[in-house]
Design an enzyme around this catalytic site. Structure first.
Site, PDB file in Angstrom:
ATOM      1  N   GLY A 713       0.822  -1.204   0.000  1.00  0.00           N
ATOM      2  CA  GLY A 713       0.000   0.000   0.000  1.00  0.00           C
ATOM      3  C   GLY A 713       0.851   1.245   0.000  1.00  0.00           C
ATOM      4  N   GLY A 715       0.824   5.319   1.460  1.00  0.00           N
ATOM      5  CA  GLY A 715       0.196   6.295   2.333  1.00  0.00           C
ATOM      6  C   GLY A 715       0.723   7.686   2.101  1.00  0.00           C
ATOM      7  N   GLY A 718       4.661   7.397   3.043  1.00  0.00           N
ATOM      8  CA  GLY A 718       5.525   6.315   2.627  1.00  0.00           C
ATOM      9  C   GLY A 718       4.797   5.195   1.912  1.00  0.00           C
ATOM     10  N   VAL A 720       4.511   0.879   1.584  1.00  0.00           N
ATOM     11  CA  VAL A 720       4.704  -0.309   2.414  1.00  0.00           C
ATOM     12  C   VAL A 720       4.890  -1.519   1.502  1.00  0.00           C
ATOM     13  CG1 VAL A 720       3.760  -1.732   4.252  1.00  0.00           C
ATOM     14  CG2 VAL A 720       3.270   0.715   4.211  1.00  0.00           C
ATOM     15  N   ASP A 844      -5.029   9.629  13.877  1.00  0.00           N
ATOM     16  CA  ASP A 844      -5.386   9.183  12.526  1.00  0.00           C
ATOM     17  C   ASP A 844      -6.021   7.783  12.551  1.00  0.00           C
ATOM     18  OD1 ASP A 844      -5.693   9.547   9.825  1.00  0.00           O
ATOM     19  OD2 ASP A 844      -3.651   8.962   9.293  1.00  0.00           O
TER      20      ASP A 844
END
Length: 1020
Positions: A713, A715, A718, A720, A844
């Protein structure tokens, strides 16, 4: 000219008169319509909070009949309905409301009105429904409310009303529904209620009503539901009341009612479905005629003084809940339990509780023929003997089995291995023996296992570590021997009690004990354990009670115990511990009991904290201690003599100085080696204590050169990647920071700092970090986490485009999985807010930051926006922290990050989990949000807003509009659980921070809902 017998001139005259009449009529309507407008504007003036802005439409730009919540009659255009239910409104109800002379329905329930009910309500002579329930109204019920002569439904439940129920309510002859539950009403039940011949529902539960039940209630021939439980009513149950053939529900639980149940109680109650007299003072035998109430679903007569033989129940084919615990039933004869065989006719039976009686004899083998729908069986605290019938293993859906505090003998039957749905097993305090069977480790749904106070011998089976959901284990007071299995004492799920005390366990306390980071009570006292106290105990930061007395531990108390900041009881007595008593024990604010007696401690006894209280601290049997309070009767600590001082000086010059010089040389060598290393190698900054070194090259190889095929993924800060360290066989997730993004570097630092302060089962653990630098500046910064096999919660709730998730995207979460995830996230937030040494605000919380491991346990991750509460100032912030849809509204106004902000995000997440709707869904526009979408639907439309998959999970068709759905076999409880769940989400996501629910309450409330759902047969 003639028109139907009249002249044209006559026709013109009639037409003129008609026009004048219409004009006058229009003028009158206009005038009276203005009265209603004035009333509504006065009502609006009394509202101090309107979080959804529903009253914004109440202005002069449109007609009042188009105002939100207002319905007008077609003929006179007067207000006939005012419905502002479930809008979060606060304030008072204007007394001008009494001038809405045409209103028929006034619906203000599920809000926060907190003043008195205006007596002017009594002027509403056409009012048929008054719904003010679920508010915070105070004061008394207006005594003149009987002026509302057309009232059909009077709903004032769940407020803070006081005083007596007005006797004049008996004049409301059209009343069909009287609901005053959950207030603080006193006095008696007015006998005038017996005049309400149309009354169908009388619900007065949870007040402080006293006196006796009026005989005249037996005149209410249309009464279907009678709920007067949880009061202080006394006297006897009127026989006339038990002759009402219309009764479907009869609930007088938790009062002070005396007398007996009449022998012919069931002659008229042929439609009875719910009968509860629990927690009263009734006595005598249980009438056998109850068995003729063939429609009974719930039969609860527990916690009374019933005695004698329990009758047969062979006619109760629809019985689902049978509860007779806490009486004096049984005669001490072998046939005491024969009635259990009659329950085999009840094919829908789910709950049986016969505990706390005087039953003797053995458990009949017919138990194995009870319905496979049975979820719970409790026979605790009786005089039952013999062996556990192996036939119990046939009840394959059994989830709860309570057999503790009896005289059972023999072994645990091997057929119990069939109970794959078992969650709680209590067989403690019997005479059971043999070894603890290893097949218990195959019952992987176990959450509580109570086997203490028996004669079990042999070793503790390591297979119990397979019970990955086990949060309570009690094996105390047996004859167990051997070492403590490291796999078991390192079981991460253990969170309430681990009690291995009063056995013959040997060996050391395994260092894996440090994995018990969520455990509250650890008791290993009175065994034969040796060695030093492992420093890893310091990781058990949730401990409130640590009992290690009566063993052979030696050495000093490790400094790591200083991390147990919430400890309340610490017992290290009767060991061979030595050294000085650590000063940090004196700074534990929560420590209430400290027992260090009969060890070999020496030196000065502290005088602060728990040591101020000689009754809470025991230090006897430590002959080398001195000082402390006078109450400890210790000798004074004597200072050293001049002679000993000289000796110390000689020792200093003879030994210490050369030692210091040698140490300095040693440090210099280390420093030179370090400088040389940093000249030749880039700087790597990685994990904390016990973390492995990960080089940049190793990271590159593990992720396939950060290949897109390994991308999990992306974000804000960054990307992942999935990584595999083949040489050690470890799969990880690698978050590589986008260092060209603003604040990315700060995010890296924040997450590293947060990680050093967090250890919790439901928080994503950072294994290590890699910070690679060369002479030109930052090159790579990465965080390495445990790999979460089941990805993010987002991809289980909504379509996910990440290819690495594969066919998992076609799956859906069932109800229990969703509530488990909700509990996990709430537990993590509670830990962050209230149990960390420095409280942390995540900032978050959203589905993409909730990761699920192979067992579907949720882990909160991505602390890049986190804030430490001790670093926050009272100044406003210009940075909006979080993600659209989950950001609390006060952040947009510049307020600082707070615990309440996290709670708001959690509330939205909870609503999303069960509706399946994202807060940014296209459905939510024009000021409609997920919060008010749910709040407005409760409770009537709860099924309509729920993810359809959860409804399909229920067996059979749900009928949300059934009149008596709350008392059907299971659907009502299912809907009730949904409403409770949504109410938590709504309460957490209020606009105003001060109104939001404290996160500390949420995990326990969700667990209660989960237990109800498990009783219905929902499963993972």
């Amino acid at each position: 000219m003639k028109l139907v017998g009249i002249s044209f001139a006559e026709f013109q005259t009639c037409h003129l008169l008609l026009c004048v009449a219409l004009a006058l009529s229009f003028n009158q309507v206009s005038t009276t319509n203005e009265t209603d407008r004035f009333v509504l504007l006065q009502f609006k003036a009394g509202i101090i909070k309107d979080p959804f802005g529903v009253l914004n439409s109440w202005n002069n730009s449109i007609g009042l009949c188009q105002w939100y919540g207002v319905t007008c009659g077609r003929r006179h255009r007067r207000v006939t309905v005012l419905d502002l239910s479930s809008q979060g409104l606060s304030g008072s109800i204007s007394p001008h409301i009494g001038n809405l002379s045409f209103i028929r329905e006034l619906l203000l329930q599920n809000n926060s009105f907190d003043h008195k009910i205006p007596p002017q309500v009594s002027q509403l002579r056409h009012l048929r429904i008054l719904g003010l329930h679920n508010n915070s109204l105070i004061g008394e019920i207006p005594k003149n409310i009987s002026g509302c002569v057309d009232l059909v439904m009077l709903l004032l439940g769940n407020n803070q009303l006081i005083g007596e129920i007005p006797g004049d309510l008996g004049s409301l002859l059209k009343l069909r529904w009287l609901n005053l539950y959950a207030n603080n009403l006193t006095g008696s039940v007015p006998s005038s209620i017996g005049n309400l011949s149309s009354l169908e529902i009388l619900y007065l539960t949870q007040n402080n009503l006293g006196g006796s039940i009026p005989q005249v209630l037996g005149h209410l021939s249309n009464l279907h539901l009678l709920g007067i439980g949880f009061n202080r009513l006394s006297g006897t149950i009127p026989s006339s009341l038990l002759n009402l053939s219309s009764l479907i529900m009869f609930d007088v639980a938790r009062n002070q009612i005396q007398g007996t149940l009449p022998a012919g109680i069931a002659h008229k109650l042929q439609d009875l479905e719910f009968f509860s007299v629990t927690e009263n003072q009734l006595q005598g035998p249980i009438p056998p005629s109850i068995s003729n109430c063939t429609k009974l679903d719930v039969l609860q007569i527990g916690s009374n003084k019933f005695s004698g033989k329990v009758p047969s129940w062979e006619n109760l084919f629809k019985l689902g809940r049978f509860q007779i615990f806490g009486n004096q039933l049984g005669s001490g004869k072998p046939e005491d339990l024969s009635f259990l065989c009659s329950l085999t006719n009840s094919t829908k039976l789910e709950y049986v509780s016969i505990g706390k009686n005087k039953f003797s004899g053995v458990l009949p083998k017919c138990l194995g023929n009870l319905s496979t729908t049975l979820k719970a069986f409790s026979a605790t605290t009786n005089q039952i003997s013999g062996e556990l019938p192996k036939e119990i293993g046939n009840i394959v859906n059994l989830e709860v089995l309570f057999m503790n505090l009896n005289h059972l003998s023999g072994v645990i039957p091997s057929n119990f291995a069939n109970l794959q749905n078992l969650r709680i097993l209590q067989v403690s305090h019997n005479n059971l023996g043999g070894i603890i069977p290893s097949f218990l480790g195959n019952l992987t749904k176990l959450i509580e296992l109570h086997m203490g106070g028996n004669n079990f011998h042999g070793q503790i089976p390591s297979h119990l570590s397979n019970c990955q959901s086990l949060y309570l284990l009690d094996l105390c007071n047996n004859n167990l021997s051997g070492a403590i299995p490291p796999q078991l004492i390192g079981l991460l799920s253990l969170a309430i009690i681990l009690d291995l005390s009063r056995n013959h366990l040997t060996g050391v306390l395994p260092i894996e004990v440090g994995n018990l980071r969520n455990l509250n009570v650890l008791d290993i006292s009175n065994n034969l354990l040796v060695g030093e106290i492992p420093s890893s105990l310091g990781y058990c930061i949730a401990l409130t009670s640590l009992r290690m007395g009566g063993n052979f531990f030696h050495g000093s108390i490790p400094q790591s115990i200083m991390s147990l900041g919430g400890i309340e009881e610490l017992d290290l007595s009767r060991n061979n511990l030595s050294g000085q008593i650590p000063k940090f024990l004196a700074i534990f604010r929560s420590l209430k009991l400290l027992n260090l007696s009969y060890n070999k401690f020496e030196g000065r006894l502290p005088r602060e904290g728990v040591f101020k209280n000689a009754t809470a601290t025991s230090i006897v049997g430590n002959n080398e201690l001195c000082g402390g309070l006078q109450e400890f009767h210790l000798p004074n600590c004597i200072s050293k003599s001049f002679k000993s001082t000289k000796i110390n000086i000689i020792i200093f010059f003879a030994f210490v100085i050369p030692g210091v010089l040698g140490m300095a040389l040693h440090v210099a060598i280390i420093y030179l080696h370090w400088v040389k290393k940093n000249v030749n190698e880039p700087n790597s900054d990685f994990a904390y204590l016990n973390h492995v070194y990960i080089s940049y090259e190793t990271l590159l190889k593990a992720t396939g050169g950060f290949s897109s095929t390994n991308l999990i993924g992306v974000g804000g800060f960054g990307s992942v990647y999935k990584g595999i360290f083949e040489d050690i066989g470890v799969v990880v997730a690698v978050k590589v920071l986008h260092l060209n993004r603003p604040s990315a570097l700060n995010s890296f630092i924040v997450e590293c700092e947060a990680s050093k302060n967090m250890k919790h089962r439901n928080i994503l653990e950072i294994l290590t970090v890699c910070s690679y630098n060369d002479h030109r500046g930052p090159y790579l910064k990465a965080l390495i986490y445990k790999y979460m096999k089941n990805g993010s919660l987002k991809c289980w709730l909504h379509p996910c485009t990440t290819s690495s998730h594969g066919n998992r995207l076609s799956k859906k979460l069932n109800f229990i999985q969703r509530i488990n995830i909700a509990i996990d996230v709430a537990s993590a937030l509670y830990y962050l807010h209230h149990q960390c040494r420095v409280p942390i605000v995540h900032c978050d919380i959203k589905p993409s930051n909730i990761l699920l491991d192979a067992e579907m346990v949720a882990h909160v991750g991505d602390f890049g926006l986190a804030k430490f509460l001790d670093t926050l100032t009272n100044q406003m912030s210009s940075v909006v922290r979080g993600t659209t849809g989950y950001i609390p509204p006060e952040y947009a106004m510049g307020f600082k990050a707070s615990k309440e902000g996290d709670v708001y995000s959690y509330g939205i997440l909870l609503l999303e989990i069960f509706t399946g709707l994202s807060p940014t869904d296209h459905t939510f526009r024009d000021n409609l949000t997920l919060h008010n979408f749910v709040a407005k639907a409760l409770p009537e439309q709860v099924l309509e807003i729920t993810d359809i998959f959860l409804l399909q999970e229920r067996e059979g068709n749900l009928d949300p509009y059934s009149r008596w759905h709350l008392f059907s076999e299971s659907d009502g409880i299912f809907q009730e659980c949904l409403v409770m769940m949504y109410n938590i989400g709504v309460a957490c996501s209020y606009q105003v921070p001060e109104r939001r629910r404290c996160i500390s309450e949420v995990p326990h409330q969700l667990r209660q809902i989960r237990e109800k759902l498990l009783e219905l047969g929902l499963h993972e």
